[in-house]
Design a protein around this motif. Sequence first.
Motif, PDB file in Angstrom:
ATOM      1  N   GLY A  84      41.126  44.844  42.392  1.00  0.00           N
ATOM      2  CA  GLY A  84      39.715  45.119  42.128  1.00  0.00           C
ATOM      3  C   GLY A  84      39.461  46.602  42.058  1.00  0.00           C
ATOM      4  N   ASP A  85      38.468  47.031  42.768  1.00  0.00           N
ATOM      5  CA  ASP A  85      38.074  48.417  42.730  1.00  0.00           C
ATOM      6  C   ASP A  85      38.749  49.215  43.840  1.00  0.00           C
ATOM      7  N   GLY A  86      38.902  48.601  44.992  1.00  0.00           N
ATOM      8  CA  GLY A  86      39.388  49.323  46.167  1.00  0.00           C
ATOM      9  C   GLY A  86      40.855  49.136  46.487  1.00  0.00           C
ATOM     10  N   VAL A  87      41.332  47.922  46.450  1.00  0.00           N
ATOM     11  CA  VAL A  87      42.699  47.632  46.870  1.00  0.00           C
ATOM     12  C   VAL A  87      43.306  46.587  45.949  1.00  0.00           C
ATOM     13  N   THR A  88      44.618  46.536  45.955  1.00  0.00           N
ATOM     14  CA  THR A  88      45.326  45.492  45.234  1.00  0.00           C
ATOM     15  C   THR A  88      46.052  44.637  46.259  1.00  0.00           C
ATOM     16  N   ASN A 119      31.151  38.598  46.743  1.00  0.00           N
ATOM     17  CA  ASN A 119      30.683  39.950  47.016  1.00  0.00           C
ATOM     18  C   ASN A 119      31.886  40.865  47.155  1.00  0.00           C
ATOM     19  N   GLY A 120      32.125  41.669  46.131  1.00  0.00           N
ATOM     20  CA  GLY A 120      33.275  42.575  46.164  1.00  0.00           C
ATOM     21  C   GLY A 120      32.867  43.960  46.637  1.00  0.00           C
ATOM     22  N   THR A 121      33.866  44.812  46.816  1.00  0.00           N
ATOM     23  CA  THR A 121      33.578  46.169  47.264  1.00  0.00           C
ATOM     24  C   THR A 121      32.691  46.885  46.263  1.00  0.00           C
ATOM     25  N   GLY A 122      33.017  46.712  44.990  1.00  0.00           N
ATOM     26  CA  GLY A 122      32.284  47.437  43.972  1.00  0.00           C
ATOM     27  C   GLY A 122      31.192  46.605  43.335  1.00  0.00           C
ATOM     28  N   TYR A 123      31.485  45.370  43.033  1.00  0.00           N
ATOM     29  CA  TYR A 123      30.556  44.535  42.294  1.00  0.00           C
ATOM     30  C   TYR A 123      30.444  43.176  42.954  1.00  0.00           C
ATOM     31  N   GLY A 167      41.438  50.068  40.926  1.00  0.00           N
ATOM     32  CA  GLY A 167      40.585  50.610  39.868  1.00  0.00           C
ATOM     33  C   GLY A 167      40.110  52.026  40.088  1.00  0.00           C
ATOM     34  N   ARG A 168      39.642  52.297  41.292  1.00  0.00           N
ATOM     35  CA  ARG A 168      39.100  53.616  41.583  1.00  0.00           C
ATOM     36  C   ARG A 168      40.150  54.709  41.381  1.00  0.00           C
ATOM     37  N   ASP A 169      41.376  54.432  41.833  1.00  0.00           N
ATOM     38  CA  ASP A 169      42.442  55.432  41.711  1.00  0.00           C
ATOM     39  C   ASP A 169      42.830  55.643  40.253  1.00  0.00           C
TER      40      ASP A 169
HETATM   41  N1  LIG Z   1      38.750  46.035  30.931  1.00  0.00           N
HETATM   42  C1  LIG Z   1      39.116  46.680  32.046  1.00  0.00           C
HETATM   43  N2  LIG Z   1      40.270  47.383  32.063  1.00  0.00           N
HETATM   44  C2  LIG Z   1      40.632  48.041  33.173  1.00  0.00           C
HETATM   45  N3  LIG Z   1      39.936  48.092  34.312  1.00  0.00           N
HETATM   46  C3  LIG Z   1      38.774  47.416  34.361  1.00  0.00           C
HETATM   47  C4  LIG Z   1      38.299  46.676  33.228  1.00  0.00           C
HETATM   48  N4  LIG Z   1      37.128  46.107  33.555  1.00  0.00           N
HETATM   49  C5  LIG Z   1      36.883  46.477  34.817  1.00  0.00           C
HETATM   50  N5  LIG Z   1      37.853  47.270  35.324  1.00  0.00           N
HETATM   51  C6  LIG Z   1      37.907  47.862  36.666  1.00  0.00           C
HETATM   52  O1  LIG Z   1      37.936  46.836  37.644  1.00  0.00           O
HETATM   53  C7  LIG Z   1      37.316  47.283  38.856  1.00  0.00           C
HETATM   54  C8  LIG Z   1      36.347  46.254  39.382  1.00  0.00           C
HETATM   55  O2  LIG Z   1      37.020  45.059  39.615  1.00  0.00           O
HETATM   56  P1  LIG Z   1      36.445  43.882  40.532  1.00  0.00           P
HETATM   57  O3  LIG Z   1      35.068  43.529  40.119  1.00  0.00           O
HETATM   58  O4  LIG Z   1      37.478  42.816  40.534  1.00  0.00           O
HETATM   59  O5  LIG Z   1      36.375  44.600  41.957  1.00  0.00           O
HETATM   60  P2  LIG Z   1      35.631  44.115  43.289  1.00  0.00           P
HETATM   61  O6  LIG Z   1      35.779  42.641  43.436  1.00  0.00           O
HETATM   62  O7  LIG Z   1      34.258  44.648  43.292  1.00  0.00           O
HETATM   63  O8  LIG Z   1      36.425  44.895  44.401  1.00  0.00           O
HETATM   64  P3  LIG Z   1      37.425  44.361  45.524  1.00  0.00           P
HETATM   65  O9  LIG Z   1      38.020  43.085  45.023  1.00  0.00           O
HETATM   66  O10 LIG Z   1      38.397  45.477  45.649  1.00  0.00           O
HETATM   67  O11 LIG Z   1      36.575  44.182  46.743  1.00  0.00           O
HETATM   68  C9  LIG Z   1      36.646  48.603  38.516  1.00  0.00           C
HETATM   69  O12 LIG Z   1      37.418  49.647  39.053  1.00  0.00           O
HETATM   70  C10 LIG Z   1      36.662  48.643  37.000  1.00  0.00           C
HETATM   71  O13 LIG Z   1      36.767  49.976  36.522  1.00  0.00           O
END
Ligand SMILES: Nc1ncnc2c1ncn2[C@@H]1O[C@H](COP(=O)(O)OP(=O)(O)OP(=O)(O)O)[C@@H](O)[C@H]1O
Lengths: 451, 304
Positions: A202-206, A11-15, A228-230
């Motif tokens: 991911g979406d929120g932090v690296t 369960n990620g911040t975004g997905y 990602g968001r930034d």
């Molecule tokens: N092919 C791609 N190139 C660049 N960015 C991408 C690509 N596919 C997805 N993203 C970006 O990756 C992000 C989502 O990544 P991910 O599913 O790992 O995040 P998350 O697990 O939900 O969040 P977190 O790990 O921060 O809690 C989004 O910002 C999306 O725009």
Amino acid sequence: MSLLAPIICDNGTGYSKIGFAGNSDPSFFLQCLPNCNCYSGTCFTVISGPPVPSKPGQIASKRGVEDLDFFIGDEALANAKTPGFGLNYPIRHGMIDNWDHMERYWEQTIFKYLRAEPEDHYFLLVRPQSPVIVEAPLTQSLQTEPPLNPPENREQTAEIFFESFNIKGLYIAVQAVLALAASWSSNRVTDRTLTGTVIDSGDGVTHVIPCAEGYVIGSAIKHIPIAGRDITQFVLNLMRERGETTAIPPEDQLRVAGKVKENYSYVCQDIVKEFRRFDAEPYKFFERFEGEHSVTGRKYNVDVGYERFLAPEIFFNPEIYSSDFLTPLPQIVDDVIQQSPIDVRRGLYKNIVLSGGSTMFQHFGNRLKRDLKQLVDRRLDASALASGSALKSSGVEVDVISHKRQRYAVWFGGSLLASLPEFYTSCHTKAQYDEIGPSICRRYQIFGSAT
Amino acid sequence: MILLEPHNVIIQTTLGEKIIKPSSLDVAFVDYDGVRFHLSTPQSKTLLLLSMHIRCWDELVKYGALEILQREYGSLLQPQAEPEYNVSLVIDLEQIPASPEDRSAFILSIALFKRNALAAPFELAFKNQKALESSGSGQGELMEIHYRDEEAIYVQASHDRVTVIFSTIFADETDRIFGKVFLQEFVDARRQPAIQNAPQVLYSNRDPPLEIRHLANLRNTEDTGYVTFVLFPRHFTPANAPGTISHIQLFRDYLHYHIKCSKAYMHSRMRHRVAEFQKVLNRAKQEVATTERKTVTGRTMSTR
Ligand SMILES: Nc1ncnc2c1ncn2[C@@H]1O[C@H](COP(=O)(O)OP(=O)(O)OP(=O)(O)O)[C@@H](O)[C@H]1O
Ligand SMILES: [Mg+2]
């Protein structure tokens, strides 16, 4: 009954990435419609629905099933405009924020999407790396690991899964370890080691997380407030400056920027040369994005230019986007490894593993490897010079591993590990939970590595 | 979501995706009642092989599952199932109906694979009831479907009704109590005028209902429950029958789903209560003890 495949939830911040062990992709796919910004195999971690009544008095008179009237994922987004429904994000900065929503989110994932009887399955859940207490990401330059990842979090999760859902057994895995396991599928990896540096964006932090034999070196972890968001925001800014966005309806702009980022961006080797290349032959390098107005259906075109290579450049030259956070990613990776115990540093340089959606840019790994290698070599040369010794160090091997499943690396690592026979013995079972209580979930055995 | 849907979401969405963009595939997933699916492309990207493993397959075949699948899927049904599975379909992505409505109806019918296999005993019972009706008395065969390790569905036709009995096991003491309350609620709800046409429901704990009491392999422990539905011909008219079958075969899962949801609801109430108590505690101030302290001789002490 023969054992049914364990269920893996990230369960990620975004997905959220959810599916069954043994598959190579999260095995529940949400349809990828042209005008919906979902990715197959993932689902938005959102839940929409009327709130659970908060006044105790209401309950006696109420015999209905209002608490079942909600949606998750794409359906939640689709229903967000229904009166009385609002969007809720139960996870913030990777941590569970609202347990009521989260419990119902899981309820629907299991029963509606996976169609699994939780009593028949083992579960592997992913523990978020750490509570990132950055509210406004860019105000502070660099976050180091906050002192504790509260164990109660894991305990509450265990409570829900064992007591609400009566699951057979539970393993709560560390995100970084799963990302390392996922890299075993790359043909460049020959030994199944759990030592390495994980870059999860991911979406929120690296996060940059060093790992030695399956144990996270907590004191050396670093977080970068750019993800990602930034990057999407940055792409949008660039397009605005060029005046491209006038054609796009305002409510679609962020989505279009996201698409442009995902479909056209790549990491260049030299930013100055790249600009020159673009200026010399704009027709060759400029791309054209075709969109459709989500309401009127009117078609529009957008030119995609320098943002193609500038977007991911903010990892390597953060000053082009932010004025607060200025350390390039390779520098941070180097710092993290230098702060780790000396005897594991070689292993950490040798096995740098990428994970998460925002590491998906083309050539991201190559560039990181090149820049990091330069940093390391320069330091070696400097120390050789300082010591005045004629002996030159044999050098440090730097390698960055990219692989096909980077987008869901954490989920995929879970899928791999949960298909090993040791998985079942490493889980805590319902009987053990009943005997000891939630505190049992503070500790899990590391397994699966060949070393 | 109040009712569970009869179709499998993974099959539905995967097929929908692959029709638009065929690519090679190999996934395994499950459905309720321990059903395992395997969806793969062993030969080419456009030929999907969907295989299903159902625990009670032999029983279902005995009650005519193959005929029903043949009727629903025709030439898609494979004479030889994939090893380790009971039954397979091959879906050719190049021969999918073109219009959007037909296409989604086709996808849905594939997603109902398990539902259709499990419909066999019910359809047979409905047919038997029709046959017995004319004779005015008599009972059909008692069909047993052991769809889970320790749980079974019993279906029996008689001249004026079809009786469906579920046995279910509650893994957890709390679940048993919730289940009891929930089923009681079911019985009560039927008294409301709006749903008086619903089938009659009976619930018994531990003691099996009369119809199946003679069976040898019953497990009469405290954690066993029996739910009996009595279906009258009005419930399975040609128009109603498919819906009735879809609902009734998911009943066990429906029951357990709602038990889990009730627990989740209770948990959110508990969290709410704790948060309220915490607010009270936070408001509380510590009282400062101001009792006068005296020495033996009667002099008081004071703090400087
Ligand atoms: N092919 C791609 N190139 C660049 N960015 C991408 C690509 N596919 C997805 N993203 C970006 O990756 C992000 C989502 O990544 P991910 O599913 O790992 O995040 P998350 O697990 O939900 O969040 P977190 O790990 O921060 O809690 C989004 O910002 C999306 O725009
Ligand atoms: Mg993540």
